[in-house]
Design an enzyme around this catalytic site. Structure first.
Site, PDB file in Angstrom:
ATOM      1  N   ASN A 144       0.881  -1.163   0.000  1.00  0.00           N
ATOM      2  CA  ASN A 144       0.000   0.000   0.000  1.00  0.00           C
ATOM      3  C   ASN A 144       0.917   1.211   0.000  1.00  0.00           C
ATOM      4  O   ASN A 144       1.505   1.529   1.027  1.00  0.00           O
ATOM      5  CB  ASN A 144      -0.895  -0.016   1.247  1.00  0.00           C
ATOM      6  N   LYS A 196       0.177   4.225  -0.243  1.00  0.00           N
ATOM      7  CA  LYS A 196      -0.436   5.419   0.372  1.00  0.00           C
ATOM      8  C   LYS A 196      -0.183   6.638  -0.524  1.00  0.00           C
ATOM      9  O   LYS A 196      -0.221   6.485  -1.745  1.00  0.00           O
ATOM     10  CB  LYS A 196       0.081   5.594   1.801  1.00  0.00           C
ATOM     11  N   HIS A 249      -9.376   1.670   4.674  1.00  0.00           N
ATOM     12  CA  HIS A 249      -8.121   1.771   5.427  1.00  0.00           C
ATOM     13  C   HIS A 249      -8.327   2.694   6.630  1.00  0.00           C
ATOM     14  O   HIS A 249      -9.096   3.661   6.554  1.00  0.00           O
ATOM     15  CB  HIS A 249      -7.004   2.314   4.516  1.00  0.00           C
ATOM     16  N   GLU A 272      -6.624   4.991   7.774  1.00  0.00           N
ATOM     17  CA  GLU A 272      -6.350   6.417   7.504  1.00  0.00           C
ATOM     18  C   GLU A 272      -7.563   7.081   6.853  1.00  0.00           C
ATOM     19  O   GLU A 272      -7.840   8.257   7.093  1.00  0.00           O
ATOM     20  CB  GLU A 272      -5.087   6.546   6.630  1.00  0.00           C
ATOM     21  N   GLU A 295      -5.557  -4.711  10.374  1.00  0.00           N
ATOM     22  CA  GLU A 295      -4.501  -3.743  10.632  1.00  0.00           C
ATOM     23  C   GLU A 295      -4.768  -3.039  11.957  1.00  0.00           C
ATOM     24  O   GLU A 295      -5.541  -2.067  11.997  1.00  0.00           O
ATOM     25  CB  GLU A 295      -4.452  -2.701   9.513  1.00  0.00           C
ATOM     26  N   GLY A 349       2.669   2.219  10.833  1.00  0.00           N
ATOM     27  CA  GLY A 349       3.653   3.294  10.698  1.00  0.00           C
ATOM     28  C   GLY A 349       4.364   3.629  12.001  1.00  0.00           C
ATOM     29  O   GLY A 349       5.030   4.651  12.106  1.00  0.00           O
ATOM     30  N   SER A 381       3.384  -2.292  10.205  1.00  0.00           N
ATOM     31  CA  SER A 381       4.843  -2.433  10.386  1.00  0.00           C
ATOM     32  C   SER A 381       5.354  -3.824  10.022  1.00  0.00           C
ATOM     33  O   SER A 381       6.292  -4.324  10.640  1.00  0.00           O
ATOM     34  CB  SER A 381       5.256  -2.058  11.813  1.00  0.00           C
TER      35      SER A 381
HETATM   36  P1  13P Z   1       3.081   0.285   7.674  1.00  0.00           P
HETATM   37  O1  13P Z   1       3.556  -1.005   7.053  1.00  0.00           O
HETATM   38  O2  13P Z   1       3.855   1.491   7.195  1.00  0.00           O
HETATM   39  O3  13P Z   1       2.968   0.206   9.155  1.00  0.00           O
HETATM   40  O4  13P Z   1       1.592   0.518   7.106  1.00  0.00           O
HETATM   41  C1  13P Z   1       0.687  -0.511   7.202  1.00  0.00           C
HETATM   42  C2  13P Z   1      -0.507  -0.127   6.438  1.00  0.00           C
HETATM   43  O5  13P Z   1      -1.237   0.762   6.813  1.00  0.00           O
HETATM   44  C3  13P Z   1      -0.780  -0.848   5.188  1.00  0.00           C
HETATM   45  O6  13P Z   1      -2.040  -0.549   4.709  1.00  0.00           O
END
Ligand code: 13P
Length: 248
Positions: free
Chosen positions: A9, A11, A94, A96, A166, A172, A211
């Site tokens: 992803n 982002k 997601h 976010e 997640e 992150g 992560s």
């Molecule tokens: P990270 O791998 O940067 O923690 O992000 C995970 C994520 O949100 C994947 O959609």
């Protein structure tokens, strides 16, 4: 019997030039992968990614999709538009988007229905915040999000859908859920799916995200109910992402 699926992803990262470089680096590094390999990328580079990965084992996904076919929805991108430029997967719900853009269980459901109607494989994200985990409501939150996302979706379509667990506190932050924590919640999510779809829940792939990186992927992927990963930060470097893809 569930084929592992490792999806990046990106982002809001990578311009067209950056996307080209990354994809070109990635292609030879993942060509022998046992897992299904997907990169979910910003709208502006879907066409580039699809063109460069044509004839390879890398599939391309979007990071969201509109619930309507077309019309007055400023800022949204339709399933037909995404299909035209070569996306086959789409991330929906997601954390976010839930946190910053008002995504709810209801809009996640509408987008998932629309994605399935248009032949996409949705990757539906669920997961609890740190406060929710500490408050002991992880399972209640995941149940509400899973049942919300799958409302009205039939058993055939459900099996085309991927769930990404997640935990928000692991995204992150460099804080990964341990293999045991991830397995425990993912097994619970599968039991919620079994409540909806019976034995077919065994065919639904559930990823872990948060992560995930070259050093923890093996421990996570060894767990019985973990069928893949949704990778943020580590998907932005070809060397790291390919190590996650080739975790065995
Ligand atoms: P990270 O791998 O940067 O923690 O992000 C995970 C994520 O949100 C994947 O959609």
């Amino acid at each position: 019997m569930r084929k592992p699926i490792i999806a990046g992803n990106w982002k809001m990262n990578n311009t067209k030039a950056e996307a080209e470089t990354l994809i070109k680096e990635l292609i030879p590094l993942v060509k022998d992968a046992e897992a299904e390999v997907v990169v979910c990328v910003p709208y502006t580079v879907i066409e580039t990614a699809a063109r460069l990965t044509k004839g390879t084992n890398i599939k391309v996904g979007a990071e969201n999709v509109a619930w309507a076919d077309k019309g007055a929805f400023t800022g949204e991108v339709s399933a037909a538009m995404l299909k035209e430029v070569g996306a086959q997967y789409v991330i929906i719900g997601h954390s976010e988007r839930r946190q910053y853009f008002g995504e709810t269980d209801e809009t996640v459901n509408k987008r998932t229905v629309q994605a399935l109607k248009n032949g996409f494989a949705p990757i539906v994200c669920v997961g609890e915040t740190l406060t929710e985990r500490e408050g002991g409501v992880t399972e209640a939150v995941c149940k509400r999000q899973v049942e919300g996302a799958f409302a009205g979706i039939g058993v055939e379509d459900a099996q085309k859908t991927v769930v990404a667990y997640e935990p928000v506190w692991a995204i992150g932050t460099g804080k990964t859920a341990t293999g045991e924590q991830a397995q425990e919640t993912i097994a619970y999510i599968r039991s919620v799916l079994a409540g909806l779809y019976g034995a077919a829940a065994e065919n639904i792939r559930i990823q872990y995200g948060g992560s995930m990186n070259p050093s923890n992927v093996k421990e996570l992927m060894e767990k019985k109910d973990i069928d893949g990963g949704l990778i943020g930060g580590a998907s932005l470097k070809a060397a790291d992402f390919s190590k996650v893809v080739n975790y065995r």
